[in-house]
Motif scaffolding. Structure first.
Motif, PDB file in Angstrom:
ATOM      1  N   ARG A 280      23.920  19.364  -7.063  1.00 36.04           N
ATOM      2  CA  ARG A 280      22.949  21.235  -7.240  1.00 36.04           C
ATOM      3  C   ARG A 280      21.383  21.142  -7.430  1.00 36.04           C
ATOM      4  O   ARG A 280      20.785  19.939  -7.335  1.00 36.04           O
ATOM      5  N   ARG A 281      21.301  22.213  -6.502  1.00 39.74           N
ATOM      6  CA  ARG A 281      19.730  22.570  -6.235  1.00 39.74           C
ATOM      7  C   ARG A 281      19.233  22.596  -7.577  1.00 39.74           C
ATOM      8  O   ARG A 281      19.409  23.873  -8.602  1.00 39.74           O
ATOM      9  N   PRO A 282      17.583  22.527  -7.521  1.00 38.38           N
ATOM     10  CA  PRO A 282      16.728  22.321  -8.511  1.00 38.38           C
ATOM     11  C   PRO A 282      16.446  24.310  -9.130  1.00 38.38           C
ATOM     12  O   PRO A 282      16.718  24.919  -8.290  1.00 38.38           O
ATOM     13  N   SER A 283      15.798  23.774 -10.300  1.00 38.97           N
ATOM     14  CA  SER A 283      15.416  25.561 -11.145  1.00 38.97           C
ATOM     15  C   SER A 283      14.945  25.982  -9.886  1.00 38.97           C
ATOM     16  O   SER A 283      13.310  25.161  -9.393  1.00 38.97           O
ATOM     17  N   THR A 284      14.231  27.188  -9.848  1.00 45.02           N
ATOM     18  CA  THR A 284      13.122  28.127  -9.423  1.00 45.02           C
ATOM     19  C   THR A 284      12.279  28.261 -10.737  1.00 45.02           C
ATOM     20  O   THR A 284      12.802  27.862 -11.661  1.00 45.02           O
ATOM     21  N   LEU A 285      11.231  28.333 -10.542  1.00 40.17           N
ATOM     22  CA  LEU A 285      10.059  28.802 -11.298  1.00 40.17           C
ATOM     23  C   LEU A 285      10.063  29.722 -11.696  1.00 40.17           C
ATOM     24  O   LEU A 285       9.205  29.608 -12.678  1.00 40.17           O
ATOM     25  N   ALA A 286      10.891  30.994 -11.726  1.00 37.21           N
ATOM     26  CA  ALA A 286      11.206  32.309 -12.138  1.00 37.21           C
ATOM     27  C   ALA A 286      11.397  32.312 -13.886  1.00 37.21           C
ATOM     28  O   ALA A 286      11.444  33.549 -14.184  1.00 37.21           O
TER      29      ALA A 286
ATOM     30  N   THR B 262      27.360  29.723 -20.576  1.00 39.71           N
ATOM     31  CA  THR B 262      28.614  29.328 -19.929  1.00 39.71           C
ATOM     32  C   THR B 262      27.212  28.991 -18.532  1.00 39.71           C
ATOM     33  O   THR B 262      28.157  28.738 -17.580  1.00 39.71           O
ATOM     34  N   GLU B 263      26.160  29.089 -18.753  1.00 39.90           N
ATOM     35  CA  GLU B 263      25.041  29.255 -17.730  1.00 39.90           C
ATOM     36  C   GLU B 263      24.792  28.072 -18.190  1.00 39.90           C
ATOM     37  O   GLU B 263      23.822  27.595 -18.841  1.00 39.90           O
ATOM     38  N   ILE B 264      25.052  27.103 -17.271  1.00 39.21           N
ATOM     39  CA  ILE B 264      24.557  25.607 -17.745  1.00 39.21           C
ATOM     40  C   ILE B 264      23.365  25.190 -17.266  1.00 39.21           C
ATOM     41  O   ILE B 264      22.215  24.264 -17.786  1.00 39.21           O
ATOM     42  N   GLN B 265      22.699  26.234 -15.516  1.00 44.19           N
ATOM     43  CA  GLN B 265      21.720  25.549 -15.182  1.00 44.19           C
ATOM     44  C   GLN B 265      20.968  26.854 -14.747  1.00 44.19           C
ATOM     45  O   GLN B 265      22.067  27.079 -14.476  1.00 44.19           O
ATOM     46  N   ILE B 266      20.088  27.091 -15.461  1.00 36.97           N
ATOM     47  CA  ILE B 266      19.026  28.854 -14.962  1.00 36.97           C
ATOM     48  C   ILE B 266      18.603  28.936 -13.643  1.00 36.97           C
ATOM     49  O   ILE B 266      17.837  27.987 -13.560  1.00 36.97           O
ATOM     50  N   SER B 267      18.093  29.600 -12.727  1.00 34.44           N
ATOM     51  CA  SER B 267      17.221  30.349 -11.553  1.00 34.44           C
ATOM     52  C   SER B 267      17.927  29.081 -10.637  1.00 34.44           C
ATOM     53  O   SER B 267      16.893  28.489 -10.314  1.00 34.44           O
ATOM     54  N   GLU B 268      19.640  28.624 -10.080  1.00 31.97           N
ATOM     55  CA  GLU B 268      18.575  27.309  -9.160  1.00 31.97           C
ATOM     56  C   GLU B 268      18.890  28.264  -7.838  1.00 31.97           C
ATOM     57  O   GLU B 268      19.098  28.826  -7.840  1.00 31.97           O
TER      58      GLU B 268
END
Length: 370
Positions: free
Chosen positions: A345-351, A361-367
């Protein structure tokens, strides 16, 4: 970035504990926690503004302590992770801001993750393989949730959650009614140890046949709380007297009536009965012979005891992480991010920002986009 054992620092500030954890893949290197619980005790519960200020004061020294315990330098990190929700908005904002600043200053990728899924990820730090699917029962001061976890990083389904008070909140409120100090969970547990759990039949919320269609896996403890309050009021119980005494021939309610310890034990039994019954029902209906317990209320002795006994009879395996990993902590956040990294999985943005009502259900935010 894809690494088999990424070195990750996790920041957790969703409530009243500033948690910094450092993991290398599935190996725990540091789990450092600064709690502001004593500051909230005078108010009988968590005050959001007090919690946010405590996080601000504790973050830097807690990070420094975690890094020293792990025996690493910040430059060695592969990534930084942070809880973006759910939780107290102001408290989350402190952690999110700190994580962004740390990641940018170090030039490291940042992973914004879900607090509830983090509780599930804590189990991988025990060193044993986690089998999927699994049913997860998360019980804390702010959350009571029943989840079907098909895959930690991609597929977590919410089966049910509390419709009012979380179990931990109910313990705090009943402790106050019984004249016991905050936090209520350990105090109720202590008092209940010398009480009769069958002395009073308190209601089991959302457990009637008529509730099963719409609320089979949901929880409600407000009715139980009201029932206990009315019982105490009508019985003229003097709650603060003898609630935790080891020997009590006649309770505050009189020689013939239940004592405060009996009330505590009967209340605890009602909560535990509902939690375990619904969790094992979920295991049976979904054909999943595995149950994972997480959250601070798992420290309750009776909950662990009943879950293990009844699960064994039902042919269900129960997993309970060490209690130090059940309460809110940064290690579980780092562990979840490490699994996300390992799975590509790619990192999150700073947004991204703090989201106090973030769905499970949202395991990671703003990939980041590929």
């Amino acid at each position: 970035m894809t690494r088999a054992e990424p070195l990750v620092l996790g920041i957790e500030t969703s409530c009243d504990e500033t948690g910094i954890g450092i993991v290398r893949g599935r190996t725990l290197l540091s789990n450092t926690i600064a709690s502001s619980m004593d500051e909230h005790a005078r108010y009988g519960g968590v005050v959001p503004e007090v919690a946010a200020r405590a996080h601000l004061e504790a973050l830097q020294p807690t990070i420094e302590a975690a890094v020293a315990e792990a025996g690493i330098t910040l430059d060695e990190l592969d990534a930084v992770a942070v809880t973006s929700g759910p939780g107290l908005a102001g408290a989350l904002m402190v952690g999110v801001g700190a994580a962004k600043a740390l990641a940018v200053s170090l030039g490291k990728p940042l992973y914004a993750v879900n607090h509830l899924v983090g509780h599930i990820a804590a189990d991988i730090l025990t060193g044993d393989e986690v089998e999927y699917p699994t049913i997860a029962l998360l019980v804390s001061g702010g959350h009571t949730s029943l989840l079907l976890v098909r895959d930690l990083t991609t597929d977590v389904e919410l089966l049910g959650e509390t419709m009012d008070d979380a179990a931990g909140e109910a313990f705090d409120k009943i402790a106050r009614i019984l004249g016991l100090p905050y936090p209520g969970g350990p105090e109720i547990d202590r008092a209940a140890a010398v009480g009769d759990p069958n002395a009073i039949r308190f209601p089991r919320g959302l457990s009637r046949a008529s509730d099963m269609a719409e609320h089979r896996y949901d929880f409600s403890f407000s009715g139980l709380k009201t029932a206990v309050a009315r019982w105490v009021e009508q019985s003229s119980l003097t709650p603060s007297e003898g609630a935790g005494e080891a020997s009590q021939e006649t309770g505050p309610a009189g020689p013939a009536g239940p004592s405060a310890a009996d009330v505590a034990a009967s209340f605890r039994e009602a909560v535990v009965d509902v939690l375990v019954t619904k969790a094992l029902d979920a295991c049976a209906r979904h054909g999943v012979p595995r149950l994972l317990l997480g959250g601070g209320v798992v420290a309750n002795r009776r909950l662990r005891e009943v879950a293990l006994d009844r699960a064994e009879a039902a042919g269900v395996t129960v997993r309970i992480p060490p209690l130090s990993l059940c309460t809110d902590n940064g290690a579980m956040i780092a562990a979840l991010a490490a699994q996300l990294i390992s799975s590509g999985r790619r990192p999150s943005t700073l947004a991204f920002g703090a989201d106090s009502t973030l769905p499970v259900t949202e395991i990671q935010i703003s990939e980041e986009a590929p």
